[in-house]
Design an enzyme around this catalytic site. Structure first.
Site, PDB file in Angstrom:
ATOM      1  N   GLN A   1      44.035 -19.572 -11.678  1.00  0.00           N
ATOM      2  CA  GLN A   1      44.429 -18.165 -11.599  1.00  0.00           C
ATOM      3  C   GLN A   1      45.925 -17.996 -11.845  1.00  0.00           C
ATOM      4  O   GLN A   1      46.740 -18.718 -11.268  1.00  0.00           O
ATOM      5  CB  GLN A   1      44.066 -17.573 -10.233  1.00  0.00           C
ATOM      6  CG  GLN A   1      44.279 -16.070 -10.168  1.00  0.00           C
ATOM      7  CD  GLN A   1      43.863 -15.473  -8.833  1.00  0.00           C
ATOM      8  OE1 GLN A   1      44.560 -15.643  -7.847  1.00  0.00           O
ATOM      9  NE2 GLN A   1      42.727 -14.784  -8.812  1.00  0.00           N
TER      10      GLN A   1
ATOM     11  N   CYS B   1      46.586  -8.687  -6.432  1.00  0.00           N
ATOM     12  CA  CYS B   1      47.392  -9.140  -5.300  1.00  0.00           C
ATOM     13  C   CYS B   1      48.328  -8.024  -4.827  1.00  0.00           C
ATOM     14  O   CYS B   1      49.119  -7.491  -5.609  1.00  0.00           O
ATOM     15  CB  CYS B   1      48.209 -10.366  -5.693  1.00  0.00           C
ATOM     16  SG  CYS B   1      49.251 -10.986  -4.337  1.00  0.00           S
TER      17      CYS B   1
ATOM     18  N   LYS C   1      40.723 -10.406 -12.045  1.00  0.00           N
ATOM     19  CA  LYS C   1      40.417  -9.866 -10.721  1.00  0.00           C
ATOM     20  C   LYS C   1      41.277  -8.637 -10.470  1.00  0.00           C
ATOM     21  O   LYS C   1      42.489  -8.649 -10.716  1.00  0.00           O
ATOM     22  CB  LYS C   1      40.689 -10.905  -9.634  1.00  0.00           C
ATOM     23  CG  LYS C   1      40.464 -10.361  -8.220  1.00  0.00           C
ATOM     24  CD  LYS C   1      41.003 -11.295  -7.161  1.00  0.00           C
ATOM     25  CE  LYS C   1      40.970 -10.603  -5.796  1.00  0.00           C
ATOM     26  NZ  LYS C   1      41.567 -11.418  -4.723  1.00  0.00           N
TER      27      LYS C   1
ATOM     28  N   ASN D   1      34.159  -9.114  -4.335  1.00  0.00           N
ATOM     29  CA  ASN D   1      35.180  -9.744  -3.497  1.00  0.00           C
ATOM     30  C   ASN D   1      35.559  -8.801  -2.366  1.00  0.00           C
ATOM     31  O   ASN D   1      35.415  -7.590  -2.473  1.00  0.00           O
ATOM     32  CB  ASN D   1      36.406 -10.083  -4.363  1.00  0.00           C
ATOM     33  CG  ASN D   1      37.508 -10.788  -3.590  1.00  0.00           C
ATOM     34  OD1 ASN D   1      38.665 -10.415  -3.651  1.00  0.00           O
ATOM     35  ND2 ASN D   1      37.149 -11.825  -2.868  1.00  0.00           N
TER      36      ASN D   1
ATOM     37  N   GLY E   1      34.575  -9.452   1.023  1.00  0.00           N
ATOM     38  CA  GLY E   1      33.580  -9.445   2.096  1.00  0.00           C
ATOM     39  C   GLY E   1      33.694 -10.552   3.112  1.00  0.00           C
ATOM     40  O   GLY E   1      32.737 -10.821   3.845  1.00  0.00           O
TER      41      GLY E   1
ATOM     42  N   ALA F   1      37.746 -15.672  -0.079  1.00  0.00           N
ATOM     43  CA  ALA F   1      38.969 -16.449   0.132  1.00  0.00           C
ATOM     44  C   ALA F   1      39.093 -16.828   1.600  1.00  0.00           C
ATOM     45  O   ALA F   1      39.029 -18.000   1.961  1.00  0.00           O
ATOM     46  CB  ALA F   1      40.187 -15.656  -0.326  1.00  0.00           C
ATOM     47  N   ARG F   2      39.225 -15.830   2.470  1.00  0.00           N
ATOM     48  CA  ARG F   2      39.501 -16.113   3.879  1.00  0.00           C
ATOM     49  C   ARG F   2      38.387 -16.910   4.549  1.00  0.00           C
ATOM     50  O   ARG F   2      38.659 -17.859   5.288  1.00  0.00           O
ATOM     51  CB  ARG F   2      39.750 -14.802   4.630  1.00  0.00           C
ATOM     52  CG  ARG F   2      41.081 -14.143   4.251  1.00  0.00           C
ATOM     53  CD  ARG F   2      41.250 -12.792   4.918  1.00  0.00           C
ATOM     54  NE  ARG F   2      40.226 -11.851   4.506  1.00  0.00           N
ATOM     55  CZ  ARG F   2      39.481 -11.127   5.327  1.00  0.00           C
ATOM     56  NH1 ARG F   2      39.662 -11.227   6.632  1.00  0.00           N
ATOM     57  NH2 ARG F   2      38.575 -10.301   4.861  1.00  0.00           N
TER      58      ARG F   2
END
Length: 415
Positions: A40, A69, A108, A167, A169, A194-195
């Protein structure tokens, strides 16, 4: 990444992208993940993005551009979510990448406040030829405490012909079964998290998540085997611990500075020591920049000044606060009745190079540095070496001249 060079690391079996200006590996990958890892990019410029993409494309499965971002550093640089209101720039960046690399290009974004504007933006992105689009269901001003706009993602998925990746969720995904629920709710073709993955990457296991300590131990073994930077390793473990950072072991982790200290907290000291011994025998895979071959040459600048250029690098960690090059050079000048060294610095493309004048002579290093402070230290180090002034032995970064290096090789051949 623009300042990186690609290095095949035979010791670790990896491909490393090394930033010479900071003596660090920015990105390390291996053949095992070539067809899996998506690289990315954060960018605001099509040609710069293309240069990076071409640098890594043979070692990754795809190139992704982060246009969602919301972090301040990204917004100020015109990257990430700052691009959401720059459709022409979005089209330029993505079209340039799609046409310029041989791997799939994806993108994204975050949603806009207006659904129709979001859909229009997504259709523009689709027109560039990207292979897929990931959509985070929050605006750039919203954070995890705000609900994810799953309905907006569904509207996008219904109107695009390319795969849409849902993305945002992570708060609703704590086990493998939750992926399908999030995918169904958004109507997307797949899911990106991600998290949740940072908290416990075994969330991807169909058989269920592993205990957190098992995941941390497994991760630390990878970190040791591939010589991951201690600070990055520490950060990743912190993400896994979350609230457990307030426990006694969590506080010890926060105080840890070395990889061995972190391993000790999870009873991996013996493993760490054995790997260190093995690394010593085979040679470390760390690509620390060496000043073992130093060339000194005198040349004239554009304004006809005679300057001594020294091929060396200033590596901050090789010096204590008491033996930095600038103070060492200043002390030498004072003791020898020489005027105080003066520095001139030029800035080019966010890199710096300094020239120091001392005792009627001028010295400069061959390499550019990332900031003015380091560039002045580098020029002082060049002067110290060229003048034959002793650099403290324990921290010495310059070991031999080019002539000595050639003689050393000749001696070895004679032996």
């Amino acid at each position: 990444m623009l300042k990186c060079r690609r290095v095949v690391n035979d010791v670790l079996g990896t491909v490393d992208f090394v930033d010479d200006t900071e003596d660090v590996v920015v990105f390390r990958t291996c053949a095992r993940e070539t067809d899996r890892v998506v690289f990315q990019i954060g960018t605001s410029d099509a040609q710069r993005a293309l240069r990076v993409a071409r640098l890594v494309e043979q070692d990754v499965a795809a190139i992704d551009v982060n246009m969602g971002c919301p972090k301040e550093f990204s917004i100020k640089g015109g990257m990430g979510a700052a691009l959401l209101t720059e459709p022409d720039k979005i089209k330029d960046i993505l079209t340039t990448l799609v046409r310029g690399v041989c791997k799939p290009v994806t993108c994204k974004i975050r949603v806009l406040r207006d659904v129709n504007e979001t859909i229009a933006l997504c259709k523009l992105i689709q027109s560039t030829g990207v292979a897929a689009l990931a959509v985070h269901g929050r605006t750039k001003d919203e954070r995890p405490r705000h609900g994810n706009r799953n309905g907006v993602i569904r509207s996008i998925a219904e109107r695009l012909d390319i795969p849409v990746i849902a993305n945002g969720g992570s708060s609703d995904i704590s086990r493998y079964e939750d992926f399908d629920g999030f995918r169904t709710n958004t109507g997307a073709s797949s899911v990106m998290i991600a998290r949740s993955a940072q908290w416990n990457c075994s969330v991807f296991r169909k058989e269920g998540k592993l205990p957190l300590d098992d995941v941390i131990v497994s991760y630390l073994k990878y970190a040791v085997a591939y010589e991951n930077h201690p600070l990055n390793t520490k950060y990743c473990v912190q993400q896994m611990l979350q609230d457990l950072q307030e426990t006694p072991r969590g506080r010890l982790l926060l105080a840890a500075k070395e990889l061995g200290e972190i391993c000790k907290l999870w009873n991996l000291s013996d493993y760490f020591d054995s790997k260190c011994r093995a690394a010593q025998k085979r040679g470390s895979g760390s690509l620390e920049i060496s000043n073992s071959c130093v060339v000194i040459k005198r040349q004239r600048t554009g304004d006809d000044r005679l300057v001594t250029e020294v091929t060396l690098r200033y590596i901050r960690k090789h010096f204590s606060d008491n033996d930095l090059p600038k103070p060492t050079l200043l002390n030498w000048a004072s003791k020898n009745g020489v005027s105080k060294p003066s520095y001139e610095t030029v800035n080019r493309d966010k890199l710096f190079k300094s020239m120091v004048s001392v005792d009627g002579k001028k010295f400069t290093p061959s390499h550019w540095e990332k900031n003015r402070k380091s560039s002045e230290q580098a020029s002082a180090l060049a002067a110290l070496y060229a003048l034959g002034i002793r650099v403290p032995e324990a921290k010495q970064t310059i070991r031999m001249t080019a002539e000595e290096n050639l003689q050393n090789k000749a001696n070895k051949q004679d032996d």
